[in-house]
Design a protein around this motif. Structure first.
Motif, mmCIF file in Angstrom:
data_model
loop_
_atom_site.group_PDB
_atom_site.id
_atom_site.type_symbol
_atom_site.label_atom_id
_atom_site.label_comp_id
_atom_site.label_asym_id
_atom_site.label_seq_id
_atom_site.Cartn_x
_atom_site.Cartn_y
_atom_site.Cartn_z
ATOM 1 N N MET A 244 -43.692 6.536 69.231
ATOM 2 C CA MET A 244 -42.937 7.408 70.127
ATOM 3 C C MET A 244 -43.778 8.666 70.329
ATOM 4 O O MET A 244 -44.201 9.289 69.357
ATOM 5 C CB MET A 244 -41.611 7.764 69.460
ATOM 6 C CG MET A 244 -40.550 8.333 70.360
ATOM 7 S SD MET A 244 -40.774 10.030 70.865
ATOM 8 C CE MET A 244 -40.649 10.894 69.323
ATOM 9 N N THR A 245 -44.068 8.991 71.576
ATOM 10 C CA THR A 245 -44.858 10.197 71.797
ATOM 11 C C THR A 245 -44.637 10.740 73.200
ATOM 12 O O THR A 245 -43.734 10.308 73.915
ATOM 13 C CB THR A 245 -46.363 9.931 71.521
ATOM 14 O OG1 THR A 245 -47.060 11.181 71.523
ATOM 15 C CG2 THR A 245 -46.976 9.020 72.570
ATOM 16 N N TYR A 246 -45.467 11.708 73.566
ATOM 17 C CA TYR A 246 -45.435 12.320 74.899
ATOM 18 C C TYR A 246 -46.689 11.876 75.634
ATOM 19 O O TYR A 246 -47.624 11.335 75.030
ATOM 20 C CB TYR A 246 -45.357 13.843 74.777
ATOM 21 C CG TYR A 246 -43.990 14.286 74.307
ATOM 22 C CD1 TYR A 246 -43.048 14.757 75.200
ATOM 23 C CD2 TYR A 246 -43.624 14.179 72.968
ATOM 24 C CE1 TYR A 246 -41.772 15.128 74.782
ATOM 25 C CE2 TYR A 246 -42.357 14.543 72.536
ATOM 26 C CZ TYR A 246 -41.437 15.027 73.452
ATOM 27 O OH TYR A 246 -40.184 15.382 73.038
ATOM 28 N N LEU A 247 -46.719 12.132 76.916
ATOM 29 C CA LEU A 247 -47.842 11.628 77.703
ATOM 30 C C LEU A 247 -49.168 12.322 77.365
ATOM 31 O O LEU A 247 -50.218 11.687 77.370
ATOM 32 C CB LEU A 247 -47.512 11.785 79.196
ATOM 33 C CG LEU A 247 -48.287 10.922 80.162
ATOM 34 C CD1 LEU A 247 -48.309 9.470 79.764
ATOM 35 C CD2 LEU A 247 -47.698 11.069 81.568
ATOM 36 N N ASN A 248 -49.103 13.627 77.069
ATOM 37 C CA ASN A 248 -50.369 14.349 76.866
ATOM 38 C C ASN A 248 -51.264 13.746 75.777
ATOM 39 O O ASN A 248 -52.442 13.522 76.017
ATOM 40 C CB ASN A 248 -50.122 15.836 76.589
ATOM 41 C CG ASN A 248 -51.402 16.632 76.700
ATOM 42 O OD1 ASN A 248 -51.982 16.734 77.776
ATOM 43 N ND2 ASN A 248 -51.892 17.145 75.582
#
Ligand SMILES: Cc1ncc(COP(=O)(O)O)c(C=O)c1O
Lengths: 414, 273
Positions: free
Chosen positions: B100-104
């Motif tokens: 699970m993460t963010y796009l950056n």
């Protein structure tokens, strides 16, 4: 002076991207949690409705003229012209006096306009973030004027600094919330405000620059461009033509876009952005996203140039709190990528010396942010200015919030 | 068949729901995090490992603190892959790992490289909180991961529109759709499980076979039991992360911390129906 109606000169795609046709790179967009989608949709639809609503726009323009005092002067500066080499060699230098607004900077224009929009859309409360409380103060004043509640998110380290703008925000009745995440500065404060927006869909989030997820970059530059629209008319009536060059400082890019926007299709007008080189680009301690080699990244809802440290955002460094931002508005990054805006830098020490020069020789206490642009502009005009040219520098703010910091500098440099 | 699909098929036969535990990768540090995840594989069908991002726009203060601990200990995407790879190798069970993460962090690591690394170490699924349904990155990641049989999960909440929900179902491949119990930050105190139930049934109406995962604010065995009656996956995060914080502050050694956290996870997991 009447405010000319807004004309869309550089529309983003419907998803909020500005696309460089040559290399297909995209700037902007809306990179947010699905939980924020309904909130942003409400703001986006509301914004497009409001700018087409003649009554809303008429009222807004009247209030910007009367309450903010957006019709500030532009005047010739013989002293700066002389410093750059003299009228015969480089032409004339003019100053746009945005420091004379209510609340002393360009921020009150978008702050007031966005708050007016919040009210128009039926929101009772506003959320925003701030670094140096320049935006915090502007939004606090607007919320007071329009009867809205306000939460201001500020990094705990920024909040520690004694600042007149912080006190003024409190006097206006704003609720100030300290953010202890990460670097405890502007970026985490902005992330915290966006997170609060996610949990408080009945409040409207307002951003302090031309950054954030679509429609914020578009909305802020559209509202802020009032400065440029007035400037264009004023400058024509003052000199008979458009300026040859326009110089503005650039943190996120709001004051830059506010004055240059109406000129972006006028290719004869050269546009310059000035970033803070902090202690010097080579030291790595700077706030220069473009000049310091920022890369494409995705943060705070937008795709734009970012100063990176691995997969995370690198800390910016500059003594001008307004320029302490590790990214840049997507439309500005796009305009740079197509070569429309050239970038220059000035260091903290150059800006401070310029502050003193402006105080002693010109009689003005300028925002420290504005001193970066004055320094870089004089340097550039000295090099490339030609006789008969007219140069325009955006004096985007007053230096009253910097008085304590500059007293220290003055004592040390006696 | 993808790892997650295989899991759902097996559980369907047993008429059971899956339990998914969330931790921030590298929290409080690499060694402890590895020990915790290894121990958690004994109790979790799915482990959701968060790759931290300093300017996260959607995490609760609890997870923000975990992100800070992980970043301070030097975690990054490369190390997260290494950590999960080692856990998979050393545990040798069927636990599915979802990043699970963010796009950056992905853009900076390289989108193609991210897909390749995920495939080579056997990541079961990916959740990117801030990837827009219509963004070009969405297409590339969805197609690229799907080709490798890696699951792609979208998140929806009770406040999203019908159109948004339908498109999110469409963009969820080889995985479960993530339904948040409310529109807010993770880890909130009061959750209204009735809204979620409705949303689970709505998803099933649109797509009969779409596995549903429910998370945000689920912390007690009782809640787990309740949610597992209608959801295919029950996701617990903030309280597990809180246990990590508690154990870390008590200066437990990595193996002790892992046991301490796993004891709590076991309680939750055993409550799934
Ligand atoms: C006086 C002044 N100038 C410039 C800036 C930089 O922001 P922007 O680049 O968005 O204009 C700020 C920000 O606080 C400011 O207060």
């Amino acid at each position: 002076m009447k405010i000319d109606p807004f004309k869309e000169l550089n529309p983003p795609t419907k998803d909020g991207y500005w696309i460089n046709k040559k290399n297909k790179e995209r700037y902007g967009g809306q990179y947010i949690s699905p939980l924020l989608v309904p909130n942003l949709k409400r703001v986006q639809e509301g914004f497009f409705k409001a700018i087409k609503d003649k009554k809303f726009m008429k009222e807004l323009n009247e209030e910007l003229l009367s309450f903010i005092g957006v019709n500030t002067p532009i005047h010739f500066s013989p002293e700066l012209t002389k410093l750059a080499g003299g009228e015969k060699k480089v032409g004339k230098i003019f100053l746009k006096r945005t420091d004379l607004h209510t609340n002393h900077s360009h921020k009150p224009i978008s702050a007031y306009s966005c708050c007016k929009l919040a009210k128009y859309l039926g929101f009772k409360k506003v959320l925003t973030e701030t670094g140096a409380f320049q935006n915090g103060r502007a939004v606090a004043s607007a919320c007071a004027a329009l009867g809205l509640d306000l939460d201001i998110y500020v990094g705990a380290n920024d909040a520690k600094k004694l600042a007149i703008n912080k006190d003024i925000s409190a006097l206006h009745g704003a609720n100030i919330i300290e953010v202890h995440d990460s670097t405890k500065s502007l970026l985490p404060a902005m992330a915290a405000a966006l997170r609060a927006f996610q949990s408080e869909p009945d409040s409207m989030y307002i951003v302090g620059s031309v950054a954030g997820p679509h429609p914020y970059p578009l909305m802020v530059r559209t509202f802020a461009s009032v400065i440029g629209r007035i400037t264009k008319k004023q400058f024509k009536s003052l000199t008979g033509k458009d300026p040859s060059t326009i110089f503005a400082v650039c943190g996120g890019g709001s004051n830059l876009e506010s004055i240059t926007y109406p000129y972006i299709k006028s290719n004869k007008v050269k546009l310059y952005a000035v970033e803070s080189a902090g202690k010097g680009i080579k030291t790595g301690k700077h706030g220069a996203t473009i000049s310091g080699g920022g890369k494409m990244g995705v943060l705070l809802g937008m795709r734009s140039k970012v100063l990176l440290n691995g997969g995370n955002i690198a800390d910016s460094f500059t003594e001008a709190s307004g320029l302490d931002f590790s990214s840049i508005g997507p439309e500005v990054a796009y305009l740079h990528s197509i070569g429309r805006i050239k970038f220059l830098t000035a260091t903290d020490i150059e800006a401070k010396k310029t502050f003193m020069m402006m105080a002693r020789k010109i009689g003005l206490i300028c925002a420290i942010e504005a001193c970066y642009v004055i320094h870089a502009a004089i340097r550039e005009i000295k090099k490339t200015g030609k006789p008969k040219q007219n140069h325009l520098i955006h004096l985007c703010g007053s230096g009253e919030p910097n008085v304590a910091q500059m007293m220290e500098f003055m004592k040390k440099n006696k | 068949m993808s790892k997650l699909n295989k899991l759902f098929k097996n559980l369907k036969i047993k008429k059971k729901s899956a339990f998914c535990g969330f931790v921030t990768s590298g929290d409080p540090n690499y060694a402890s995090s590895k020990a915790i995840m290894k121990e958690m594989t004994k109790h979790c069908h799915i482990i959701e490992a968060g790759q931290s991002f300093s300017t996260s726009t959607s995490d609760s203060p609890i997870i923000m603190e975990a992100n800070d601990r992980a970043i301070k200990s030097g975690m990054n995407m490369t190390k997260t892959f290494k950590l999960i790879k080692e856990v998979i190798k050393e545990t040798n069970n069927d636990t599915c790992f979802v990043i699970m993460t963010y796009l950056n962090p992905i853009v900076v690591y390289g989108v193609k490289k991210f897909i390749k690394s995920s495939a080579s170490i056997g990541i079961a699924g990916v959740i990117i909180v801030d990837n827009n349904l219509n963004s070009p990155e969405e297409k590339i990641l969805l197609n690229g991961l799907s080709k490798k049989g890696i699951g792609y999960t979208k998140i929806i909440s009770p406040t999203n529109s019908e159109k948004f929900i339908q498109q999110s179902i469409k963009n969820t491949k080889n995985s479960f759709i993530y339904i948040t119990t409310y529109a807010g930050l993770t880890g909130s105190k009061n959750v209204n499980l009735n809204n979620v139930k409705k949303l689970v049934y709505k998803v099933k109406k649109y797509s009969k076979n779409m596995p549903t995962g429910v998370g945000f604010g689920i912390k007690t065995p009782k809640q787990v039991k309740q949610v597992s009656k209608y959801a295919d996956v029950v996701i617990c995060g903030s309280n597990i992360v809180n246990k990590i914080k508690e154990g870390h502050e008590r200066r437990l050694s990595a193996p002790k911390l892992a046991k301490f956290v796993a004891k709590y996870v076991k309680q939750l997991s055993e409550s799934t129906k």
